[in-house]
Scaffold this motif. Sequence first.
Motif, short mmCIF file in Angstrom:
data_model
loop_
_atom_site.label_atom_id
_atom_site.label_comp_id
_atom_site.label_asym_id
_atom_site.label_seq_id
_atom_site.Cartn_x
_atom_site.Cartn_y
_atom_site.Cartn_z
N THR A 82 100.54 76.95 71.07
CA THR A 82 99.24 77.53 70.72
C THR A 82 98.42 76.55 69.87
O THR A 82 98.89 76.07 68.83
N THR A 83 97.21 76.27 70.32
CA THR A 83 96.28 75.52 69.48
C THR A 83 95.62 76.48 68.50
O THR A 83 95.16 77.55 68.89
N ILE A 84 95.61 76.09 67.23
CA ILE A 84 95.03 76.94 66.18
C ILE A 84 93.59 76.50 65.93
O ILE A 84 93.32 75.31 65.74
N ILE A 85 92.69 77.48 65.93
CA ILE A 85 91.27 77.18 65.73
C ILE A 85 90.74 78.01 64.57
O ILE A 85 91.10 79.18 64.41
N GLU A 86 89.91 77.39 63.74
CA GLU A 86 89.29 78.15 62.64
C GLU A 86 87.86 77.70 62.44
O GLU A 86 87.54 76.52 62.60
N SER A 87 87.00 78.66 62.09
CA SER A 87 85.63 78.33 61.75
C SER A 87 85.54 78.16 60.24
O SER A 87 85.34 79.12 59.52
N SER A 88 85.78 76.95 59.79
CA SER A 88 85.74 76.67 58.35
C SER A 88 85.61 75.18 58.14
O SER A 88 86.24 74.39 58.83
N SER A 89 84.80 74.81 57.19
CA SER A 89 84.71 73.39 56.84
C SER A 89 85.33 73.17 55.47
O SER A 89 85.34 72.10 54.93
N GLY A 90 85.85 74.24 54.91
CA GLY A 90 86.26 74.15 53.52
C GLY A 90 87.74 74.23 53.31
O GLY A 90 88.54 73.76 54.13
N THR A 92 89.89 76.59 53.53
CA THR A 92 90.75 77.29 54.49
C THR A 92 91.23 76.33 55.58
O THR A 92 92.40 76.31 55.94
N ALA A 93 90.32 75.52 56.11
CA ALA A 93 90.70 74.58 57.16
C ALA A 93 91.73 73.58 56.65
O ALA A 93 92.68 73.23 57.36
N ILE A 94 91.57 73.15 55.40
CA ILE A 94 92.51 72.17 54.83
C ILE A 94 93.91 72.79 54.73
O ILE A 94 94.90 72.20 55.15
N SER A 95 93.98 74.02 54.22
CA SER A 95 95.29 74.69 54.08
C SER A 95 95.89 75.05 55.43
O SER A 95 97.10 74.94 55.63
N GLU A 96 95.07 75.48 56.37
CA GLU A 96 95.59 75.81 57.71
C GLU A 96 96.08 74.56 58.44
O GLU A 96 97.08 74.62 59.16
N ALA A 97 95.39 73.45 58.23
CA ALA A 97 95.85 72.19 58.85
C ALA A 97 97.25 71.84 58.35
O ALA A 97 98.11 71.40 59.11
N TYR A 98 97.47 72.08 57.06
CA TYR A 98 98.78 71.82 56.46
C TYR A 98 99.88 72.64 57.16
O TYR A 98 100.92 72.12 57.54
N ALA A 109 89.35 72.49 63.43
CA ALA A 109 88.37 73.18 62.59
C ALA A 109 86.99 73.03 63.23
O ALA A 109 86.57 71.91 63.52
N VAL A 110 86.33 74.14 63.47
CA VAL A 110 84.97 74.10 64.01
C VAL A 110 84.01 74.07 62.81
O VAL A 110 83.99 75.00 62.00
N TYR A 126 95.74 66.14 56.90
CA TYR A 126 96.85 67.01 57.30
C TYR A 126 97.00 67.09 58.82
O TYR A 126 97.63 68.02 59.34
N GLY A 127 96.40 66.17 59.53
CA GLY A 127 96.58 66.11 60.98
C GLY A 127 95.65 67.00 61.77
O GLY A 127 95.81 67.15 62.98
N GLY A 128 94.68 67.62 61.11
CA GLY A 128 93.74 68.49 61.80
C GLY A 128 92.62 67.71 62.46
O GLY A 128 92.38 66.55 62.15
N GLU A 129 91.93 68.37 63.40
CA GLU A 129 90.79 67.76 64.08
C GLU A 129 89.52 68.51 63.68
O GLU A 129 89.58 69.69 63.37
N ALA A 130 88.40 67.81 63.73
CA ALA A 130 87.11 68.46 63.47
C ALA A 130 86.32 68.52 64.77
O ALA A 130 86.25 67.54 65.51
N HIS A 131 85.78 69.69 65.07
CA HIS A 131 84.95 69.90 66.25
C HIS A 131 83.57 70.31 65.75
O HIS A 131 83.42 71.34 65.09
N PHE A 132 82.58 69.48 66.03
CA PHE A 132 81.27 69.68 65.39
C PHE A 132 80.32 70.56 66.21
O PHE A 132 80.29 70.47 67.44
#
Length: 357
Positions: A82-90, A92-98, A109-110, A126-132
């Motif tokens: 499962t790919t995890i997706i979140e709408s957050s730039s703050g 939350t995205a940092i902790s979820e990436a962890y 992170a969108v 933390y290995g997360g990607e940013a989708h702009f």
Amino acid sequence: MMTNYPHTTRNNQWVCEAIRKIESDFQRSADTHLIKLDLRYFKDIDIYLKDESTHPTGSLKHRLARSLFLYGLCNGWINEDTTIIESSSGSTAISEAYFARLLGLRFIAVVPQSTASRKIDQIRFYGGEAHFVERSDQIYAESRRLAKALNGHYMDQFTYAERATDWRSNNNIANSIFEQMKFERFPEPSWIVMSPGTGGNLATIGRFIRYRCHNTQLMAVDPQNSVFHEYYRTGDTSLTLDCGSKIEGIGRPRVEPSFIPGVIDRMETIADCDSVGTIHWLETVIGRKAGASTGTNLFGALKLAEDMQANGEKGSIVTLLCDGGDRYLDTYYNLDWVKNNIGDISQTINHLMRYQG
Ligand SMILES: *Cc1c(COP(=O)(O)O)cnc(C)c1O
């Protein structure tokens, strides 16, 4: 509509292993400190900060991310592909990436194009990607679209924050606060003060107070450019704003489902210059920098303390240090930025200085 989760079988070995990894990460963690402020001005009122900046990912969103992952795993929404997706730039995205990296899952992170590069760097750390996306109001629809296209899971913190946390149990923030207060001279706080971002912490703390029949009141503090306070007063769920809050992590341009007005006893709006002024003053008290939402919380707590002292009341007030100030050296701790974006904070600082004397 029928929804199929073809990859999910109960007690799937990967899911068990994933839950064990999150639980062992928790087991290795220490509880966060409850700091007592030394403010001589208040003789019979003690003010405490629950310091959530000491989590491994630096903010209170570490608790939320852990809860959202466990909730998703136990609901059968998250599996090994499962790919995890979140709408957050703050935060939350940092902790979820962890946590996504802990489980070996892809995390996206969108985020709006305007997001500070420092934050994108932390998500990527933390290995997360940013989708702009171009505008900030596009993040929700784009997150949903991506989740569908990638057969992923949209975490949706603003919907699930209030229900993913187990508000009755032992390891939530409310229980921790009351345990840590046990040997204080006023062990049962008169007030707990918190500012809503998702509203998840207000819900957890407010429900816990009621469930345990504590004689504690809950005050919510909202920044400028947020609909929460107006919604609290009017009940109008259709409220929206064009511009976002300047206090990172709190205040929303729309009414979020995780904000539960019924758990709150009193609500106030705190001016942004007071929030930012308060964290500059706080640094002179504890020798550390904090994010601006901590200033919103603490300014609200100090106002309550003033009222209590004027009424001859004694007691304690607890609020949250939500994240550290290192993330904000370019903004809240850059005086030019503050002057151009927030305004004059010197009056607030001068006003607060008498509390130490
Ligand atoms: C999320 C957040 C808050 C608000 O917490 P909620 O439980 O989401 O209401 C406050 N401060 C910071 C820095 C945050 O990231």
